[in-house]
Design a protein around this motif. Structure first.
Motif, PDB file in Angstrom:
ATOM      1  N   ALA A  76    -120.317  17.960  40.310  1.00  0.00           N
ATOM      2  CA  ALA A  76    -119.766  17.004  38.728  1.00  0.00           C
ATOM      3  C   ALA A  76    -120.219  16.861  37.606  1.00  0.00           C
ATOM      4  O   ALA A  76    -119.446  16.820  36.439  1.00  0.00           O
ATOM      5  N   ALA A  77    -121.230  16.579  38.010  1.00  0.00           N
ATOM      6  CA  ALA A  77    -122.183  15.763  36.227  1.00  0.00           C
ATOM      7  C   ALA A  77    -122.774  17.006  35.767  1.00  0.00           C
ATOM      8  O   ALA A  77    -122.073  17.048  34.631  1.00  0.00           O
ATOM      9  N   HIS A  78    -122.782  17.930  36.532  1.00  0.00           N
ATOM     10  CA  HIS A  78    -123.272  19.543  35.692  1.00  0.00           C
ATOM     11  C   HIS A  78    -122.397  19.652  34.984  1.00  0.00           C
ATOM     12  O   HIS A  78    -121.776  20.535  33.660  1.00  0.00           O
ATOM     13  N   GLU A  79    -120.898  20.560  35.594  1.00  0.00           N
ATOM     14  CA  GLU A  79    -119.637  20.978  35.147  1.00  0.00           C
ATOM     15  C   GLU A  79    -119.620  19.589  34.084  1.00  0.00           C
ATOM     16  O   GLU A  79    -118.750  20.583  32.877  1.00  0.00           O
ATOM     17  N   ASP A  80    -119.512  18.394  34.348  1.00  0.00           N
ATOM     18  CA  ASP A  80    -118.875  17.404  32.757  1.00  0.00           C
ATOM     19  C   ASP A  80    -119.602  18.104  31.279  1.00  0.00           C
ATOM     20  O   ASP A  80    -119.341  17.570  30.935  1.00  0.00           O
ATOM     21  N   ALA A  85    -117.326  19.469  25.642  1.00  0.00           N
ATOM     22  CA  ALA A  85    -115.952  19.980  24.429  1.00  0.00           C
ATOM     23  C   ALA A  85    -114.724  20.091  24.326  1.00  0.00           C
ATOM     24  O   ALA A  85    -114.130  20.641  23.707  1.00  0.00           O
ATOM     25  N   LEU A  86    -114.081  20.438  26.224  1.00  0.00           N
ATOM     26  CA  LEU A  86    -113.372  20.706  26.308  1.00  0.00           C
ATOM     27  C   LEU A  86    -112.393  19.303  26.111  1.00  0.00           C
ATOM     28  O   LEU A  86    -112.775  18.742  27.542  1.00  0.00           O
ATOM     29  N   ARG A  91    -109.379  22.265  29.475  1.00  0.00           N
ATOM     30  CA  ARG A  91    -110.580  22.431  31.135  1.00  0.00           C
ATOM     31  C   ARG A  91    -109.589  23.503  31.856  1.00  0.00           C
ATOM     32  O   ARG A  91    -109.617  24.356  33.053  1.00  0.00           O
ATOM     33  N   THR A  92    -108.008  22.714  32.437  1.00  0.00           N
ATOM     34  CA  THR A  92    -107.338  23.661  33.003  1.00  0.00           C
ATOM     35  C   THR A  92    -107.110  25.188  32.629  1.00  0.00           C
ATOM     36  O   THR A  92    -106.801  25.956  34.086  1.00  0.00           O
TER      37      THR A  92
END
Length: 119
Positions: A76-80, A85-86, A91-92
């Motif tokens: 989750a931290a990596h994805e964030d 920038a989004l 993101r959706t």
């Protein structure tokens, strides 16, 4: 192996070995070695199925639950960080586009595309 909901909507932390083999999450040739490795690290344990004694079920151990939590938080931290920038709407939208590409490519959800040709 993520906890999943059974037919009654109850979270389960067990999977039958045969379910893993047939789900695309693992292939027959390597599933025993995979489970042996996870069991050797005290992440899962095999138990005879109460429903069918010919089968085993895999259960997350306490260490397995801790490890899964740590990996989930790191992902989750990596994805964030990757998508910083989004905004949430972007993101959706990106997720929808990626799902559309995956469906067109007939990708199996949760399985790396490189595993499509193994068996």
């Amino acid at each position: 192996m993520q906890p999943r909901r059974d037919g009654r909507g109850v979270d389960r932390e067990r999977h039958r070995c045969r379910e893993l083999q047939g789900s695309g999450q693992a292939y027959r040739v390597g599933v025993v070695a995979l489970i042996d490795g996870l069991e050797g690290k005290d992440l899962v344990e095999r138990r005879r199925s109460a429903e069918d004694r010919r089968n085993y079920e895999l259960h997350l151990t306490a260490e397995g639950r801790r490890t899964l939590g740590a990996v989930s938080r790191a992902a989750a931290a990596h994805e964030d960080a990757l998508l910083a920038a989004l905004d949430p709407e972007q993101r959706t939208h990106l997720l929808g586009l990626l799902e559309r590409v995956a469906a067109e490519q007939e990708l199996t959800p949760g399985v790396h595309p490189g595993y499509r040709t193994r068996g």
